[in-house]
Design an enzyme around this catalytic site. Structure first.
Site, PDB file in Angstrom:
ATOM      1  CG  HIS A 112      58.760   5.016  37.636  1.00 31.19           C
ATOM      2  ND1 HIS A 112      59.356   6.103  38.235  1.00 31.19           N
ATOM      3  CD2 HIS A 112      59.571   4.651  36.607  1.00 31.19           C
ATOM      4  CE1 HIS A 112      60.493   6.369  37.607  1.00 31.19           C
ATOM      5  NE2 HIS A 112      60.649   5.506  36.610  1.00 31.19           N
ATOM      6  N   GLY A 123      24.618  28.743  36.702  1.00 33.61           N
ATOM      7  CA  GLY A 123      26.006  28.431  37.065  1.00 33.61           C
ATOM      8  C   GLY A 123      26.663  29.412  38.019  1.00 33.61           C
TER       9      GLY A 123
HETATM   10  P1  FAD Z   1      27.531  31.826  43.403  1.00 34.58           P
HETATM   11  O1  FAD Z   1      28.297  31.020  42.472  1.00 34.58           O
HETATM   12  O2  FAD Z   1      27.983  33.221  43.671  1.00 34.58           O
HETATM   13  O3  FAD Z   1      26.043  31.864  42.831  1.00 34.58           O
HETATM   14  C1  FAD Z   1      25.039  32.635  43.404  1.00 34.58           C
HETATM   15  C2  FAD Z   1      23.932  32.834  42.380  1.00 34.58           C
HETATM   16  O4  FAD Z   1      22.794  33.383  43.023  1.00 34.58           O
HETATM   17  C3  FAD Z   1      24.288  33.810  41.265  1.00 34.58           C
HETATM   18  O5  FAD Z   1      24.066  33.214  40.013  1.00 34.58           O
HETATM   19  C4  FAD Z   1      23.333  34.983  41.475  1.00 34.58           C
HETATM   20  O6  FAD Z   1      22.930  35.610  40.257  1.00 34.58           O
HETATM   21  C5  FAD Z   1      22.161  34.291  42.152  1.00 34.58           C
HETATM   22  N1  FAD Z   1      21.329  35.186  42.972  1.00 34.58           N
HETATM   23  C6  FAD Z   1      21.733  36.025  43.968  1.00 34.58           C
HETATM   24  N2  FAD Z   1      20.671  36.635  44.535  1.00 34.58           N
HETATM   25  C7  FAD Z   1      19.568  36.153  43.888  1.00 34.58           C
HETATM   26  C8  FAD Z   1      18.176  36.391  44.021  1.00 34.58           C
HETATM   27  N3  FAD Z   1      17.697  37.221  44.968  1.00 34.58           N
HETATM   28  N4  FAD Z   1      17.340  35.764  43.179  1.00 34.58           N
HETATM   29  C9  FAD Z   1      17.801  34.900  42.215  1.00 34.58           C
HETATM   30  N5  FAD Z   1      19.105  34.638  42.050  1.00 34.58           N
HETATM   31  C10 FAD Z   1      19.984  35.239  42.882  1.00 34.58           C
HETATM   32  N6  FAD Z   1      36.368  28.587  43.709  1.00 34.58           N
HETATM   33  C11 FAD Z   1      36.977  27.392  43.542  1.00 34.58           C
HETATM   34  O7  FAD Z   1      36.686  26.450  44.289  1.00 34.58           O
HETATM   35  N7  FAD Z   1      37.911  27.204  42.558  1.00 34.58           N
HETATM   36  C12 FAD Z   1      38.268  28.189  41.720  1.00 34.58           C
HETATM   37  O8  FAD Z   1      39.114  27.989  40.848  1.00 34.58           O
HETATM   38  C13 FAD Z   1      37.663  29.464  41.874  1.00 34.58           C
HETATM   39  N8  FAD Z   1      37.995  30.480  41.056  1.00 34.58           N
HETATM   40  C14 FAD Z   1      37.362  31.686  41.198  1.00 34.58           C
HETATM   41  C15 FAD Z   1      37.745  32.724  40.352  1.00 34.58           C
HETATM   42  C16 FAD Z   1      37.143  33.958  40.473  1.00 34.58           C
HETATM   43  C17 FAD Z   1      37.553  35.067  39.551  1.00 34.58           C
HETATM   44  C18 FAD Z   1      36.115  34.159  41.441  1.00 34.58           C
HETATM   45  C19 FAD Z   1      35.423  35.482  41.559  1.00 34.58           C
HETATM   46  C20 FAD Z   1      35.735  33.135  42.288  1.00 34.58           C
HETATM   47  C21 FAD Z   1      36.369  31.893  42.185  1.00 34.58           C
HETATM   48  N9  FAD Z   1      36.047  30.829  43.028  1.00 34.58           N
HETATM   49  C22 FAD Z   1      36.683  29.627  42.897  1.00 34.58           C
HETATM   50  C23 FAD Z   1      35.017  30.960  44.077  1.00 34.58           C
HETATM   51  C24 FAD Z   1      33.670  30.359  43.599  1.00 34.58           C
HETATM   52  O9  FAD Z   1      33.284  30.995  42.402  1.00 34.58           O
HETATM   53  C25 FAD Z   1      32.602  30.531  44.665  1.00 34.58           C
HETATM   54  O10 FAD Z   1      33.056  29.988  45.887  1.00 34.58           O
HETATM   55  C26 FAD Z   1      31.318  29.824  44.252  1.00 34.58           C
HETATM   56  O11 FAD Z   1      30.824  30.331  43.034  1.00 34.58           O
HETATM   57  C27 FAD Z   1      30.246  29.960  45.328  1.00 34.58           C
HETATM   58  O12 FAD Z   1      29.096  29.292  44.915  1.00 34.58           O
HETATM   59  P2  FAD Z   1      27.655  29.696  45.422  1.00 34.58           P
HETATM   60  O13 FAD Z   1      26.725  28.700  44.815  1.00 34.58           O
HETATM   61  O14 FAD Z   1      27.655  29.842  46.893  1.00 34.58           O
HETATM   62  O15 FAD Z   1      27.361  31.152  44.836  1.00 34.58           O
END
Ligand code: FAD
Ligand code: NAD
Length: 468
Positions: free
Chosen positions: A447, A41
């Protein structure tokens, strides 16, 4: 060393990665997802969107029970906070969501490879975790490694007194005082959580306004409303230093334009000045993948990197750092690789700040339209004139719709008010279909609903709102 081969491998199981893996599996690819954290996740489900929304909802209930129910004739007596119970709610919600992704992986026959992936060549990876390292080869490799907290030079985040959002999601007591560095999404969301629970919160923002990406009128109104709720703001100010002591944190604040520094103390300091792409440990050089000038994976605009067969999505590439943007990129990329056509209109990626009231935005702001010299008309409707908003005692805020002066095509919409994040979806859909403000205005809205404020704002573009 064990060796496995796949059609499609995704590195990272955040909303970008897990959605991409599921869509790839649906399209018939033999798919695996490599994740180094113990749960699936990514940032979103574990330390981002989901836990923050669980705490926002719980703290809103605390506020409501303590200060708002009386106005409805519901007397609850004195209300006490059970912080451990609130954190328990958050942890339960996170677990349900991360377990949900594991279930979806099983359902779609996606292999979850546990460990950290590093490139050993353009189509090969080594994965190290518990047990012996594995070699994984794949025809298509997607980098979805997300982002990390942007640090502030000279300020050490210890996740105890000086925290990032991750520490702010698990404080074990309510601080008396909290300084939030950065008046953006995280600063305002986490700041309002702790303020509702009793902390005295000051937001220090480098620019002369909070929520710099949003429409100026929404930012101003948000600041006014949050000030009414008790939050303090120090705009055009930078933090020179922050040092944690045993007792608290000592900070120096300076005018952003330069000038005399003043000192301040706080129990907790939250650093929320942005996030940056995370590619650490990937050994990108072994595959020859290039980064852009801001340290993000460089792509051709359709998620392909400079190396054939390697792609990137989500927070690791350019664009807004939002979960729904990452998800859509994951789906579209899998479809492109399967030979279908895929497209994302980045102008129509909505942004929502889940404070109370919420702020939501899509398309162009008034500032952007003015700067581009586009002639537009604005329709604006306040929630104070909406029957349902009055019934639920939530009359702060407005809906604003911006439409092309000549064609009436909707160019942007900006909402601050109750359920703004839900209300914006109707306008995003309308804009996807190229709607005019008249299309929204002539659509029958039920409404009494908050959605009627959207209809009235659309009517307002032509100067014919009924209820104001
Ligand atoms: P991520 O969710 O960062 O996932 C990347 C994954 O890759 C991680 O699990 C990590 O462990 C894994 N990983 C990294 N390198 C490696 C490797 N070499 N090998 C194996 N695994 C690896 N966005 C919204 O749209 N709405 C919200 O309400 C919102 N609230 C947020 C609240 C907070 C406090 C934060 C910090 C962020 C929030 N965001 C929100 C932003 C959102 O979380 C990110 O935009 C989103 O998670 C990005 O998704 P992603 O799949 O690109 O990366
Ligand atoms: P942000 O970009 O939203 O806000 C950072 C703020 O810090 C800006 O207002 C910026 O001007 C200010 N700032 C920068 N340097 C500063 C300094 N030295 N001193 C004082 N202020 C400074 O970043 P964030 O709040 O850290 O959130 C990170 C990302 O996570 C965001 O880009 C957002 O897309 C995502 N996020 C989204 C949601 C949501 O969708 N509801 C919630 C949380 C996080």
């Amino acid at each position: 060393m064990s060796e496995s081969s796949y059609d499609f491998v995704v590195i990272g199981s955040g909303p970008g990665g897990y959605v991409c893996a599921i869509r790839a599996a649906q399209l018939g690819f033999k798919t695996a997802c490599i994740e180094k954290s113990p749960t699936l996740g990514g940032t979103c489900l574990n330390v981002g969107c989901i836990p923050s929304k669980a705490l926002l909802a719980a703290s809103e209930k605390f506020e409501e029970a303590g200060h708002e129910l009386g106005a409805f004739g519901v007397d609850v007596g004195s209300v006490t906070l059970n912080l451990a119970g609130m954190m328990g709610h958050k942890d339960k919600v996170v677990k349900a969501n991360t377990d949900g992704v594991a279930y979806l992986f099983k359902k779609n026959k996606i292999d979850w490879i546990k460990g950290e992936a590093a490139f050993t060549g353009p189509n090969s990876l080594s994965v190290t975790g518990e047990g012996e390292a594995q070699t994984i080869t794949a025809k298509h490799i997607v980098i979805a490694t997300g982002s990390e907290v942007t640090p502030l030079p000279g300020i050490t985040i210890d996740e105890k007194r000086i925290v990032s959002s991750t520490g702010a999601l698990k404080l074990d007591s309510v601080p008396k005082s909290m300084v939030v560095i950065g008046g953006g999404y995280i600063g305002l969301e986490m700041g309002t959580v702790w303020q509702r629970l009793g902390a005295d919160v000051t937001v220090v923002e480098f620019l002369d306004r909070i929520l710099p990406g949003m429409d100026g009128e929404v930012s101003k109104q948000m600041q006014r409303i949050l000030q009414k709720q008790g939050m303090k703001f120090s705009l055009s100010t930078k933090v020179g230093s922050a040092k944690a002591t045993k007792k608290n944190v000592s900070l120096t604040l300076e005018p952003a334009a330069g000038g005399a520094a003043q000192t301040m103390e706080a129990d907790i300091v939250l650093v929320a000045v942005g996030r940056r792409a995370f590619t650490g440990g990937l050994a990108l050089d072994k595959a020859g993948v290039k980064l852009d000038d801001r340290g993000r994976i460089a792509t051709d605009g359709h998620f392909a990197t400079n190396v054939p067969g390697i792609y990137a999505i989500g927070d690791a590439i350019a664009g807004p750092l939002l979960a729904h943007k990452a998800e859509d990129e994951g789906s579209v990329l899998a479809e492109i690789i399967a030979g279908q056509t895929g497209h994302i209109d980045y102008n129509l990626v909505p942004g929502v700040v889940y404070t109370w009231p919420e702020a939501a935005s899509v398309g162009q702001t008034e500032e952007q339209l003015k700067a581009a010299g586009v002639a537009y008309k604005a329709g604006k409707f306040p929630f104070s004139a909406n029957g349902r908003a009055r019934a639920i005692n939530m009359t702060d805020g407005f809906v604003k719709i911006l439409a092309d002066a000549k064609t009436d095509k909707v160019l942007g919409a900006h909402i601050i008010g109750p359920e703004a994040g839900t209300l914006i979806a109707e306008i995003v859909l309308a804009m996807e279909f190229g709607a005019s403000s008249e299309d929204i205005a002539r659509t029958c809205h039920p409404h009494p609903t908050l959605e009627e404020a959207v209809k009235e704002a659309a009517l307002g573009v032509a100067g014919r709102a009924i209820h104001i």
